[in-house]
Design a protein around this motif. Structure first.
Motif, PDB file in Angstrom:
ATOM      1  N   ALA A  52      58.466  51.970  15.105  1.00  0.00           N
ATOM      2  CA  ALA A  52      58.799  50.942  16.097  1.00  0.00           C
ATOM      3  C   ALA A  52      60.115  51.252  16.798  1.00  0.00           C
ATOM      4  N   LYS A  53      61.062  51.812  16.054  1.00  0.00           N
ATOM      5  CA  LYS A  53      62.382  52.093  16.630  1.00  0.00           C
ATOM      6  C   LYS A  53      62.435  53.413  17.383  1.00  0.00           C
ATOM      7  N   GLY A  54      61.461  54.283  17.121  1.00  0.00           N
ATOM      8  CA  GLY A  54      61.569  55.632  17.664  1.00  0.00           C
ATOM      9  C   GLY A  54      62.739  56.352  17.017  1.00  0.00           C
ATOM     10  N   PRO A 139      67.171  48.421   9.621  1.00  0.00           N
ATOM     11  CA  PRO A 139      68.173  48.927  10.547  1.00  0.00           C
ATOM     12  C   PRO A 139      68.386  47.872  11.631  1.00  0.00           C
ATOM     13  N   SER A 140      69.317  48.103  12.540  1.00  0.00           N
ATOM     14  CA  SER A 140      69.474  47.187  13.661  1.00  0.00           C
ATOM     15  C   SER A 140      68.180  47.199  14.491  1.00  0.00           C
ATOM     16  N   ALA A 141      67.810  46.037  15.034  1.00  0.00           N
ATOM     17  CA  ALA A 141      66.496  45.880  15.668  1.00  0.00           C
ATOM     18  C   ALA A 141      66.506  46.296  17.141  1.00  0.00           C
ATOM     19  N   ASN A 142      66.907  47.534  17.379  1.00  0.00           N
ATOM     20  CA  ASN A 142      66.916  48.087  18.735  1.00  0.00           C
ATOM     21  C   ASN A 142      66.211  49.428  18.705  1.00  0.00           C
ATOM     22  N   ARG A 143      65.840  49.952  19.890  1.00  0.00           N
ATOM     23  CA  ARG A 143      65.313  51.310  19.945  1.00  0.00           C
ATOM     24  C   ARG A 143      66.429  52.271  19.521  1.00  0.00           C
ATOM     25  N   THR A 147      71.840  50.031  22.461  1.00  0.00           N
ATOM     26  CA  THR A 147      72.750  48.937  22.143  1.00  0.00           C
ATOM     27  C   THR A 147      72.150  47.974  21.101  1.00  0.00           C
ATOM     28  N   SER A 148      72.940  47.588  20.116  1.00  0.00           N
ATOM     29  CA  SER A 148      72.434  46.720  19.044  1.00  0.00           C
ATOM     30  C   SER A 148      72.212  45.287  19.535  1.00  0.00           C
ATOM     31  N   PRO A 149      71.174  44.617  19.003  1.00  0.00           N
ATOM     32  CA  PRO A 149      70.838  43.266  19.448  1.00  0.00           C
ATOM     33  C   PRO A 149      71.643  42.199  18.716  1.00  0.00           C
ATOM     34  N   ILE A 176      79.070  42.830  15.366  1.00  0.00           N
ATOM     35  CA  ILE A 176      79.165  44.271  15.240  1.00  0.00           C
ATOM     36  C   ILE A 176      78.659  44.626  13.844  1.00  0.00           C
ATOM     37  N   GLU A 177      78.052  45.793  13.671  1.00  0.00           N
ATOM     38  CA  GLU A 177      77.389  46.093  12.406  1.00  0.00           C
ATOM     39  C   GLU A 177      78.360  46.151  11.224  1.00  0.00           C
ATOM     40  N   SER A 178      77.762  46.170  10.029  1.00  0.00           N
ATOM     41  CA  SER A 178      78.569  46.203   8.808  1.00  0.00           C
ATOM     42  C   SER A 178      79.351  47.514   8.684  1.00  0.00           C
ATOM     43  N   ARG A 228      76.651  60.598  19.883  1.00  0.00           N
ATOM     44  CA  ARG A 228      76.114  59.743  20.946  1.00  0.00           C
ATOM     45  C   ARG A 228      75.267  58.658  20.317  1.00  0.00           C
ATOM     46  N   HIS A 229      75.656  57.403  20.496  1.00  0.00           N
ATOM     47  CA  HIS A 229      74.954  56.305  19.850  1.00  0.00           C
ATOM     48  C   HIS A 229      75.338  55.053  20.609  1.00  0.00           C
ATOM     49  N   TYR A 230      74.634  53.964  20.370  1.00  0.00           N
ATOM     50  CA  TYR A 230      74.966  52.694  21.015  1.00  0.00           C
ATOM     51  C   TYR A 230      74.983  52.829  22.531  1.00  0.00           C
TER      52      TYR A 230
HETATM   53 MG    MG Z   1      71.886  50.766  14.558  1.00  0.00          MG
END
Ligand code: MG
Ligand code: TXA
Length: 340
Positions: A52-54, A139-143, A147-149, A176-178, A228-230
């Motif tokens: 689902a996340k790719g 994981p965070s529910a984004n592709r 950007t994290s939801p 912001i994530e843990s 490269r992330h977010y």
């Molecule tokens: Mg994440």
């Protein structure tokens, strides 16, 4: 598939818990960001998260529990300092990495001998874990890489139609994530700065390494450390002091968006301010949603102002540096950029 939207009511949680038990995917709020949850003890269910996340299979996911004892049942060893951290920071935005037991499927940890676990500080997340009756990998529910939801609407925009359900509980308070900390290394090492500030961790642990090794792509000790992330779709540039130099590219201000810390800047067509009073907590809580709004406006570039690198500012700057494609400087009318 039609994605069900549940209220965070006892009935909603009960239904969502049943979906998890049956191997389905449910996005749910935590105090940090929305997670995309599956039964952590089922390799098949967790495999669906990656689809689902790719998300590449070398990126391990965090397991969420509703009590410290549930974490201890998944870790092979629990040193005293793990107990000290759990006592001080759980429930809360701290993820602890320790050697795993065999019950944790390899796909959860991407083949690593360790598993990352946290107890979220959010009643809906805890209610879902209890209703499911098992730990939830999420994981965070984004592709992947995006950007994290921080709101259920973000999840529906990106993953609607691909997952069984979302629990709609509005914005997430921390934003912001843990913080991810490995207790396998000596001294302990922060793999990802996040919602639990380094200063507080040092109070409990004393010595601590906080310089995550950076790689561009591929297996990393913690893939959240990918360079490269977010990434928003719009190229983002980190504002720095000084005037443009030879070789910098000029952009008209009115075609750019501005992400400011305490104030907006004149000439930009749209600006987001993270915290007028300079409060890093407020800034963290607003960060991903502000970035998302600017990203939706079709600008040629987003210019982001740095925030102070202390407390939660360390985590915000970590996300900004990873999202940035280069640096920007301003003169009176224009934005000047240099790609890295
Ligand atoms: Mg994440
Ligand atoms: O706040 C959060 O942590 C959110 C909410 C949903 O709990 N989750 C989250 O998950 O941000 P994710 O998958 O986007 O990030 C998990 C981070 C990644 O940097 C991953 O590499 C790291 O945790 N991680 C997971 N398991 C690990 C392990 N065994 N060893 C080292 N790092 C690990």
């Amino acid at each position: 598939m039609e994605t069900k939207v549940f209220e965070p009511s006892p009935e909603g949680l009960e239904e969502a818990g049943e979906i998890i038990r049956n191997g389905g995917l449910v996005a749910f709020p935590t105090e940090t960001v929305y997670g995309l949850g599956a039964d952590a003890l089922s390799a098949e269910a967790v495999a669906r998260i990656f689809e689902a996340k790719g998300r590449p299979r070398f990126d391990p996911v965090i397991v969420h529990v509703a009590a410290p004892e549930e974490a201890e049942a998944l870790w092979a060893e629990v040193p005293p300092r793990a107990r000290a951290l759990m006592e001080r920071f759980w429930p809360g935005p701290l993820t602890i990495v320790l050697p795993k037991r065999d019950v944790v499927p390899d796909i959860v940890t991407a083949g690593l001998p360790t598993v990352a676990i946290r107890m979220p500080d959010h009643e809906v997340a805890l209610g879902l874990i209890r209703a499911a009756g098992r730990p939830i990998a999420a994981p965070s529910a984004n592709r992947f890489g995006k950007t994290s939801p921080t709101h259920h609407e973000h999840v529906l925009e990106e993953l609607g139609g691909q997952i069984e359900a979302v629990i709609a509980a509005g914005p997430t308070p921390v934003g912001i994530e843990s913080t991810v900390i490995s207790l396998v290394e000596e001294p302990p090492r922060v793999l990802r700065p996040g919602g639990t500030p380094l200063e507080l961790l040092r109070e409990v642990l004393g010595d601590l390494r906080a310089d995550p090794p950076q790689v561009r792509y591929g297996p990393a000790p913690s893939p959240g450390t990918l360079k490269r992330h977010y990434m928003p779709r719009t190229p983002l540039y980190l504002l720095e002091m000084g005037l443009p130099e030879e070789g910098w590219e000029e952009l008209p201000r009115e075609r750019c968006g501005y992400l400011g810390f305490t104030s907006a800047k004149r000439g930009f067509r749209a600006g987001e301010v993270l915290s007028e009073r300079g409060d890093l907590r407020e800034a963290a809580a607003r960060f991903f949603a502000s970035l998302r709004r600017l990203d939706a406006m079709g600008f040629v570039a987003i210019v982001a102002e740095p925030v102070p690198e202390e407390g939660l500012g360390v985590a915000i700057m970590d996300r900004l540096k990873r999202a940035a494609q280069g640096v920007a400087r301003l003169n009176e009318h224009s934005v000047w950029i240099k790609r890295r």
